[in-house]
Scaffold this motif. Structure first.
Motif, PDB file in Angstrom:
ATOM      1  N   LYS A 166       0.816  -1.215   0.000  1.00  0.00           N
ATOM      2  CA  LYS A 166       0.000   0.000   0.000  1.00  0.00           C
ATOM      3  C   LYS A 166       0.852   1.269   0.000  1.00  0.00           C
ATOM      4  O   LYS A 166       0.374   2.342  -0.329  1.00  0.00           O
ATOM      5  N   THR A 167       2.128   1.154   0.357  1.00  0.00           N
ATOM      6  CA  THR A 167       3.032   2.302   0.322  1.00  0.00           C
ATOM      7  C   THR A 167       3.544   2.444  -1.101  1.00  0.00           C
ATOM      8  O   THR A 167       4.325   1.623  -1.567  1.00  0.00           O
ATOM      9  N   THR A 168       3.089   3.478  -1.803  1.00  0.00           N
ATOM     10  CA  THR A 168       3.394   3.602  -3.234  1.00  0.00           C
ATOM     11  C   THR A 168       4.550   4.548  -3.538  1.00  0.00           C
ATOM     12  O   THR A 168       5.029   4.567  -4.665  1.00  0.00           O
ATOM     13  N   CYS A 169       5.002   5.317  -2.558  1.00  0.00           N
ATOM     14  CA  CYS A 169       6.149   6.192  -2.823  1.00  0.00           C
ATOM     15  C   CYS A 169       7.404   5.331  -2.943  1.00  0.00           C
ATOM     16  O   CYS A 169       7.435   4.187  -2.496  1.00  0.00           O
ATOM     17  N   ASP A 170       8.444   5.893  -3.572  1.00  0.00           N
ATOM     18  CA  ASP A 170       9.686   5.143  -3.721  1.00  0.00           C
ATOM     19  C   ASP A 170      10.259   4.794  -2.356  1.00  0.00           C
ATOM     20  O   ASP A 170      10.404   5.663  -1.484  1.00  0.00           O
ATOM     21  N   HIS A 171      10.514   3.523  -2.166  1.00  0.00           N
ATOM     22  CA  HIS A 171      11.162   3.028  -0.952  1.00  0.00           C
ATOM     23  C   HIS A 171      11.721   1.651  -1.256  1.00  0.00           C
ATOM     24  O   HIS A 171      11.425   1.059  -2.287  1.00  0.00           O
ATOM     25  N   GLU A 172      12.529   1.153  -0.370  1.00  0.00           N
ATOM     26  CA  GLU A 172      13.193  -0.108  -0.569  1.00  0.00           C
ATOM     27  C   GLU A 172      12.578  -1.163   0.341  1.00  0.00           C
ATOM     28  O   GLU A 172      11.861  -0.844   1.280  1.00  0.00           O
ATOM     29  N   HIS A 173      12.876  -2.424   0.023  1.00  0.00           N
ATOM     30  CA  HIS A 173      12.376  -3.542   0.826  1.00  0.00           C
ATOM     31  C   HIS A 173      13.521  -4.458   1.207  1.00  0.00           C
ATOM     32  O   HIS A 173      14.456  -4.648   0.439  1.00  0.00           O
ATOM     33  N   ILE A 174      13.393  -5.021   2.391  1.00  0.00           N
ATOM     34  CA  ILE A 174      14.289  -6.093   2.795  1.00  0.00           C
ATOM     35  C   ILE A 174      13.420  -7.337   2.983  1.00  0.00           C
ATOM     36  O   ILE A 174      12.306  -7.266   3.513  1.00  0.00           O
ATOM     37  N   ILE A 175      13.935  -8.461   2.484  1.00  0.00           N
ATOM     38  CA  ILE A 175      13.197  -9.717   2.557  1.00  0.00           C
ATOM     39  C   ILE A 175      14.095 -10.756   3.203  1.00  0.00           C
ATOM     40  O   ILE A 175      15.235 -10.969   2.770  1.00  0.00           O
ATOM     41  N   CYS A 176      13.576 -11.395   4.242  1.00  0.00           N
ATOM     42  CA  CYS A 176      14.324 -12.466   4.886  1.00  0.00           C
ATOM     43  C   CYS A 176      14.399 -13.646   3.918  1.00  0.00           C
ATOM     44  O   CYS A 176      13.367 -14.145   3.462  1.00  0.00           O
ATOM     45  N   SER A 177      15.599 -14.070   3.603  1.00  0.00           N
ATOM     46  CA  SER A 177      15.775 -15.166   2.658  1.00  0.00           C
ATOM     47  C   SER A 177      15.417 -16.516   3.273  1.00  0.00           C
ATOM     48  O   SER A 177      15.312 -17.501   2.556  1.00  0.00           O
ATOM     49  N   THR A 178      15.172 -16.553   4.581  1.00  0.00           N
ATOM     50  CA  THR A 178      14.784 -17.798   5.241  1.00  0.00           C
ATOM     51  C   THR A 178      13.269 -17.927   5.375  1.00  0.00           C
ATOM     52  O   THR A 178      12.682 -18.890   4.893  1.00  0.00           O
ATOM     53  N   CYS A 179      12.622 -16.927   5.979  1.00  0.00           N
ATOM     54  CA  CYS A 179      11.174 -17.034   6.233  1.00  0.00           C
ATOM     55  C   CYS A 179      10.322 -16.214   5.267  1.00  0.00           C
ATOM     56  O   CYS A 179       9.104 -16.369   5.234  1.00  0.00           O
ATOM     57  N   GLY A 180      10.937 -15.314   4.500  1.00  0.00           N
ATOM     58  CA  GLY A 180      10.189 -14.522   3.525  1.00  0.00           C
ATOM     59  C   GLY A 180       9.576 -13.248   4.075  1.00  0.00           C
ATOM     60  O   GLY A 180       8.885 -12.531   3.349  1.00  0.00           O
ATOM     61  N   LYS A 181       9.816 -12.947   5.351  1.00  0.00           N
ATOM     62  CA  LYS A 181       9.292 -11.711   5.936  1.00  0.00           C
ATOM     63  C   LYS A 181       9.797 -10.514   5.139  1.00  0.00           C
ATOM     64  O   LYS A 181      10.972 -10.437   4.797  1.00  0.00           O
ATOM     65  N   ILE A 182       8.892  -9.573   4.840  1.00  0.00           N
ATOM     66  CA  ILE A 182       9.261  -8.392   4.062  1.00  0.00           C
ATOM     67  C   ILE A 182       8.994  -7.143   4.888  1.00  0.00           C
ATOM     68  O   ILE A 182       7.988  -7.062   5.590  1.00  0.00           O
ATOM     69  N   GLU A 183       9.930  -6.207   4.821  1.00  0.00           N
ATOM     70  CA  GLU A 183       9.795  -4.943   5.540  1.00  0.00           C
ATOM     71  C   GLU A 183      10.203  -3.790   4.648  1.00  0.00           C
ATOM     72  O   GLU A 183      11.032  -3.945   3.757  1.00  0.00           O
ATOM     73  N   ASP A 184       9.596  -2.639   4.901  1.00  0.00           N
ATOM     74  CA  ASP A 184       9.987  -1.411   4.219  1.00  0.00           C
ATOM     75  C   ASP A 184      11.202  -0.815   4.910  1.00  0.00           C
ATOM     76  O   ASP A 184      11.309  -0.867   6.144  1.00  0.00           O
TER      77      ASP A 184
ATOM     78  N   ASP B  26      13.769   2.849   4.285  1.00  0.00           N
ATOM     79  CA  ASP B  26      13.921   4.065   3.490  1.00  0.00           C
ATOM     80  C   ASP B  26      15.376   4.488   3.517  1.00  0.00           C
ATOM     81  O   ASP B  26      15.876   4.973   4.521  1.00  0.00           O
ATOM     82  N   LEU B  27      16.041   4.263   2.398  1.00  0.00           N
ATOM     83  CA  LEU B  27      17.449   4.640   2.269  1.00  0.00           C
ATOM     84  C   LEU B  27      17.610   6.009   1.627  1.00  0.00           C
ATOM     85  O   LEU B  27      18.724   6.447   1.401  1.00  0.00           O
ATOM     86  N   ASN B  28      16.467   6.647   1.307  1.00  0.00           N
ATOM     87  CA  ASN B  28      16.491   7.942   0.627  1.00  0.00           C
ATOM     88  C   ASN B  28      17.307   7.839  -0.669  1.00  0.00           C
ATOM     89  O   ASN B  28      18.079   8.731  -1.007  1.00  0.00           O
ATOM     90  N   LEU B  29      17.127   6.735  -1.356  1.00  0.00           N
ATOM     91  CA  LEU B  29      17.917   6.441  -2.545  1.00  0.00           C
ATOM     92  C   LEU B  29      17.628   7.403  -3.694  1.00  0.00           C
ATOM     93  O   LEU B  29      18.535   7.722  -4.465  1.00  0.00           O
ATOM     94  N   SER B  30      16.407   7.875  -3.806  1.00  0.00           N
ATOM     95  CA  SER B  30      16.083   8.823  -4.892  1.00  0.00           C
ATOM     96  C   SER B  30      16.993  10.042  -4.834  1.00  0.00           C
ATOM     97  O   SER B  30      17.546  10.471  -5.845  1.00  0.00           O
ATOM     98  N   LYS B  31      17.154  10.586  -3.641  1.00  0.00           N
ATOM     99  CA  LYS B  31      18.005  11.768  -3.467  1.00  0.00           C
ATOM    100  C   LYS B  31      19.464  11.436  -3.770  1.00  0.00           C
ATOM    101  O   LYS B  31      20.151  12.184  -4.461  1.00  0.00           O
ATOM    102  N   THR B  32      19.924  10.301  -3.275  1.00  0.00           N
ATOM    103  CA  THR B  32      21.314   9.891  -3.506  1.00  0.00           C
ATOM    104  C   THR B  32      21.590   9.689  -4.991  1.00  0.00           C
ATOM    105  O   THR B  32      22.625  10.136  -5.502  1.00  0.00           O
ATOM    106  N   LEU B  33      20.662   9.027  -5.691  1.00  0.00           N
ATOM    107  CA  LEU B  33      20.828   8.808  -7.130  1.00  0.00           C
ATOM    108  C   LEU B  33      20.846  10.128  -7.891  1.00  0.00           C
ATOM    109  O   LEU B  33      21.657  10.318  -8.798  1.00  0.00           O
TER     110      LEU B  33
END
Length: 116
Positions: A64-82, A84-91
């Motif tokens: 539901k969060t549609t603005c640019d942001h990053e995700h981390i996903i646990c490679s073991t259980c699949g848990k996903i979290e938002d 914000d690395l502020n990557l748009s500004k850095t790029l």
């Protein structure tokens, strides 16, 4: 927006697959087919009400969060979290390019899985 579409958007809190949204609808007493849920989720993505997160080897996730942001996903259980690395500004600062959008997913092992 139809009542059904509004209900599905409200149910789609957090990060969910189409199947998870469908099951939440069933538990809430909303009568809808899986195909209709998938079609409505696709409509909501095209209307920028949801963001679709492709995950390699797994069903797409809807966020539901549609603005640019990053995700981390646990490679073991699949848990996903938002995150914000502020990557748009850095790029922008490092390339002087205004990007329309981007998708970045980082894999890690969550603390719960690490403690097993």
């Amino acid at each position: 927006m139809t009542d059904l579409k509004r209900n599905i958007l409200n149910i789609a809190e957090g990060h969910n697959t189409a199947e998870e949204v469908f099951m939440k609808c069933k538990r809430s007493g909303i009568k809808v087919s899986y195909a209709s849920v998938y079609r409505i989720l696709a409509d909501l993505v095209s209307e920028n009400q949801l963001k679709k997160i492709p995950v390699s080897g797994q069903p797409d996730i809807f966020d539901k969060t549609t603005c640019d942001h990053e995700h981390i996903i646990c490679s073991t259980c699949g848990k996903i979290e938002d995150i914000d690395l502020n990557l748009s500004k850095t790029l922008k600062e490092s390339t002087d390019i205004d990007f329309d959008s981007y998708d970045l997913t980082l894999k890690y092992v969550c603390s719960k899985c690490q403690s097993r």
